[in-house]
Design a protein around this motif. Structure first.
Motif, PDB file in Angstrom:
ATOM      1  N   ALA A 185       0.810  -1.213   0.000  1.00 34.93           N
ATOM      2  CA  ALA A 185       0.000   0.000   0.000  1.00 34.93           C
ATOM      3  C   ALA A 185       0.846   1.265   0.000  1.00 34.93           C
ATOM      4  CB  ALA A 185      -0.944  -0.003   1.202  1.00 34.93           C
ATOM      5  N   ILE A 186       1.997   1.226   0.656  1.00 34.97           N
ATOM      6  CA  ILE A 186       2.790   2.451   0.785  1.00 34.97           C
ATOM      7  C   ILE A 186       3.406   2.866  -0.545  1.00 34.97           C
ATOM      8  CG2 ILE A 186       5.098   1.524   1.333  1.00 34.97           C
ATOM      9  CD1 ILE A 186       5.130   3.579   3.683  1.00 34.97           C
ATOM     10  N   CYS A 234      -5.390   7.615  -2.838  1.00 29.44           N
ATOM     11  CA  CYS A 234      -5.957   7.963  -1.527  1.00 29.44           C
ATOM     12  C   CYS A 234      -7.464   7.828  -1.651  1.00 29.44           C
ATOM     13  CB  CYS A 234      -5.569   9.387  -1.138  1.00 29.44           C
ATOM     14  SG  CYS A 234      -6.144   9.895   0.498  1.00 29.44           S
ATOM     15  N   SER A 235      -8.047   6.913  -0.910  1.00 32.60           N
ATOM     16  CA  SER A 235      -9.477   6.661  -1.025  1.00 32.60           C
ATOM     17  C   SER A 235     -10.279   7.779  -0.378  1.00 32.60           C
ATOM     18  CB  SER A 235      -9.815   5.315  -0.385  1.00 32.60           C
ATOM     19  OG  SER A 235      -9.469   5.320   0.989  1.00 32.60           O
ATOM     20  N   GLU A 236     -11.584   7.794  -0.652  1.00 35.32           N
ATOM     21  CA  GLU A 236     -12.444   8.874  -0.181  1.00 35.32           C
ATOM     22  C   GLU A 236     -12.575   8.900   1.342  1.00 35.32           C
ATOM     23  OE1 GLU A 236     -16.166   8.608  -2.102  1.00 35.32           O
ATOM     24  OE2 GLU A 236     -15.400   9.157  -4.100  1.00 35.32           O
ATOM     25  N   TYR A 238       0.387   7.690   2.840  1.00 36.39           N
ATOM     26  CA  TYR A 238       1.799   7.935   2.553  1.00 36.39           C
ATOM     27  C   TYR A 238       2.084   7.786   1.062  1.00 36.39           C
ATOM     28  CZ  TYR A 238       2.868   7.825   7.560  1.00 36.39           C
ATOM     29  OH  TYR A 238       2.925   8.101   8.901  1.00 36.39           O
ATOM     30  N   GLY A 239       1.543   6.726   0.443  1.00 34.02           N
ATOM     31  CA  GLY A 239       1.790   6.515  -0.975  1.00 34.02           C
ATOM     32  C   GLY A 239       1.303   7.679  -1.819  1.00 34.02           C
TER      33      GLY A 239
END
Length: 488
Positions: free
Chosen positions: A267-268, A273-275, A281-282
C-alpha cells in the motif's frame, strides 16, 4: 535528652550523647576533622564535650539529616568545618533561610505514607536540591544556628572555632518532644537523561525496536498530550545497519501479523488515496504534489549516484499547519549513496513506538528497495529519526515486558580499538582501525590519557569506554609498581 539518630547511625561519630552541638564535615573525612579540632584544644570528651555527634553531608543525605534534627531538638548549633564540593552548605542554610517551593519532578513520584498522605516534591529556593514536603522549615520551632569555620588549616580559623566553642552556652529546646517524620519511598517514573540525544544502532530491525522500547521505558519523560498521558523522547535516531524482514515466528510472538505487514508494504507504494482517508503515505509520495517523488529520486541517482537532492517531503505546510486532522507522521525521506549502497533516512514528526514503529519500518523497507532497484544500487542502512516518539502510559506493562528482554551483547566500536602497552616511562595507547594506527597517546597518568582520548572523541560505545578505563587503571598501577602489563 540524649542524641538518638533515626538515620545513618552507623555513619555518625557519636562523641557525647548528652551534647547539644553537631559537627558537619561536608566532604571532608570525619576522623581528619575531629583530629584537627581536638588538636586545636576543643573538648571532644565523651562525658564533657558540648558536641553530640559529627558526620559528613555530601548533599544527598540532607533529607536524613533534617529528620535527625527533628528527632533531636536539643541540638541547637551546627558547626560546619569541612570542604564543600557540591554546595551542600548552601543548601543546608538556604533550607532554613529561604524555605522551599513546589517543584514538579518529571522523573520521580513519592508513594503515599500512612498518616501523612502522598508527599510532593519541593525544591530549596535558590538551589537545585529536591526534597519531599514532609519536612519543611515550619516544623522546626527553633532552627539550629549554623556557623562555618574553614579552612581549619588556617591558625586564625582554629582560634575562632576555639573561641566560639568556649563561649557557647546551650539553650533548652522550645519543645522537648521528638518529632518522627518517615522517609517516603520514591517511585521512579523515568531515569534522568538528555531526552533529545538518544541514538540506537542495531544490525536488524527487531533488535532495534526492542532497544527503542527499552530506551523509552527507562528514559521516557511523562507528558500530557491531547490524546492522553505518554512517556516521550524527542529526536531519537535509530540506525539499522542491515535492514531486512523479521522471521514470521518472531513477528507473531511480538503481536504483529506478517500478512498485514506485507499488505502495508504494497500500500505504501500506491499513489492513491481513497475517499474515506484524509491522506496516505503513498499518495503524498507519488501523486499529491504533482510529481512521483520516488521515481524522481531514482532518476536523479541514476544520472548522478552522488546526487544529494534525492529528497522527498510529505508535509504540506499550506494544508497541514491549518487542518484539524489528517496530518502525516512521516514527513521526509532522504536517499544517499554511501559505500556503493543506497541508504535511507526517514524523519517522522510523531511516532507510536509500540504499535507503529515496526510497521512503519516495513514500509520504509519497501520504499528503499523500490528506489534502489530503480537506480541500480543495493540497499544499505536505514536511519529513522523520530522527532517525538512515545508510549501510552496504559501500555507501560507491555513496554516493561519487552524491555526485560534486553540483555548484554558485544559490538565493535566503529571508532576503532586500542592497544595498550607500558614502557619504562609511560603508558602507550595506540588507537587502531584494522591494521592501521590512527594515533598514539603517551603519558604516565591514566587520567591524562582519559581526557585526551575523550577530547578526540575516539570512543563511541559506553561498554568500550568502561573497558578502556579498567585497562588504563591497570596499566598505571603496573607502571607505578614496576610490574609487567598485559592487556586483557
Amino acid at each position: 535528652m540524649t542524641f538518638s539518630p533515626l538515620h545513618f547511625g552507623d555513619r555518625l561519630e557519636v562523641i557525647n550523647p548528652a551534647g547539644t552541638m553537631g559537627i558537619v564535615t561536608l566532604w571532608s573525612r570525619v576522623d581528619h576533622v575531629l583530629r584537627v579540632v581536638r588538636d586545636a584544644g576543643i573538648d571532644l570528651s565523651s562525658k564533657t564535650s558540648p558536641v553530640a555527634a559529627a558526620g559528613t553531608l555530601y548533599g544527598n543525605g540532607l533529607r536524613e539529616m533534617l529528620r535527625n534534627l527533628l528527632h533531636n531538638p536539643q541540638i541547637d548549633t551546627l558547626i560546619v568545618c569541612g570542604r564543600d564540593r557540591s554546595g551542600s552548605l548552601e543548601e543546608l542554610t538556604a533550607f532554613f533561610e529561604r524555605g522551599v517551593e513546589p517543584y514538579d519532578n518529571p522523573h520521580a513520584r513519592y508513594e503515599p505514607v500512612e498518616g501523612f498522605g502522598t508527599p510532593s516534591c519541593v525544591r530549596i529556593r535558590g538551589t537545585s536540591r529536591i526534597l519531599d514536603d514532609l519536612v519543611t522549615p515550619a516544623l522546626f520551632r527553633r532552627p539550629p544556628t549554623i556557623v562555618s569555620f574553614w579552612p581549619l588549616q588556617d591558625p586564625d580559623v582554629r582560634d575562632e572555632l576555639r573561641s566560639f566553642v568556649a563561649g557557647y552556652r546551650p539553650s533548652p529546646p522550645p519543645t522537648p518532644e521528638r518529632i518522627v517524620v518517615p522517609l517516603p519511598r520514591v517511585r521512579i517514573t523515568s531515569f534522568p537523561c538528555n531526552p533529545r540525544e538518544h541514538t540506537i544502532r542495531a544490525g536488524d530491525p527487531l533488535t532495534a525496536w526492542k532497544d527503542l522500547i527499552f530506551t523509552l521505558h527507562r528514559f521516557g519523560v511523562p507528558v500530557r498530550l491531547a490524546k492522553g498521558e505518554r512517556r516521550e523522547l524527542q529526536n531519537v535516531k535509530v540506525i539499522v545497519e542491515e535492514p531486512r524482514e523479521i522471521p514470521e515466528e518472531d513477528l507473531v510472538r511480538w503481536g504483529y501479523d506478517p500478512v498485514h505487514l506485507r499488505r502495508y508494504q504494497e500500500a505504501i507504494l500506491e499513489g492513491t488515496c481513497s475517499e474515506d482517508e484524509t491522506y496516505s503515505y503513498g499518495h503524498r509520495l507519488r501523486t499529491y504534489f504533482g510529481v512521483d517523488g520516488l521515481e524522481e529520486a531514482a532518476r536523479r541517482l541514476r544520472e548522478d549516484p552522488e546526487d544529494r537532492k534525492a529528497y522527498v517531503v510529505l508535509w504540506d505546510p499550506r494544508r497541514d499547519l491549518q487542518a484539524a486532522q489528517g496530518h502525516p507522521c512521516l514527513v521526509s525521506l532522504f536517499f544517499r549513496r554511501f559505500q556503493e549502497r543506497l541508504t535511507l533516512t526517514a524523519v517522522f514528526r510523531t511516532h507510536n513506538a509500540l504499535d507503529a514503529w515496526l510497521v512503519n519500518f516495513y514500509g520504509l523497507l519497501a520504499i528503499q528497495r523500490h528506489v534502489a532497484s530503480a537506480c541500480g544500487m543495493d540497499p544499505g542502512a536505514v536511519t529513522v529519526v523520530s522527532q517525538s516518539i512515545s508510549v501510552d502510559t496504559t501500555q507501560m506493562d507491555r513496554a516493561a515486558f519487552i524491555a526485560a528482554e534486553r540483555s548484554f551483547r558485544y559490538r565493535e566500536d566503529p571508532m576503532g580499538y586500542f592497544r595498550i602497552t607500558v614502557d619504562e616511562e609511560a603508558i602507550v595507547v595506540e588507537h587502531r582501525q584494522g591494521d592501521f594506527t590512527l594515533h598514539t597517546y603517551r603519558h604516565p597518568k591514566s587520567s591524562r590519557l582519559q581526557h585526551e582520548i575523550a577530547r578526540d572523541c575516539a570512543v563511541s560505545d559506553i561498554n568500550h569506554a568502561l573497558y578502556l578505563g579498567r585497562q588504563l587503571a591497570r596499566a598505571e598501577a603496573c607502571l607505578r609498581e614496576g610490574k609487567p602489563f598485559v592487556q586483557e
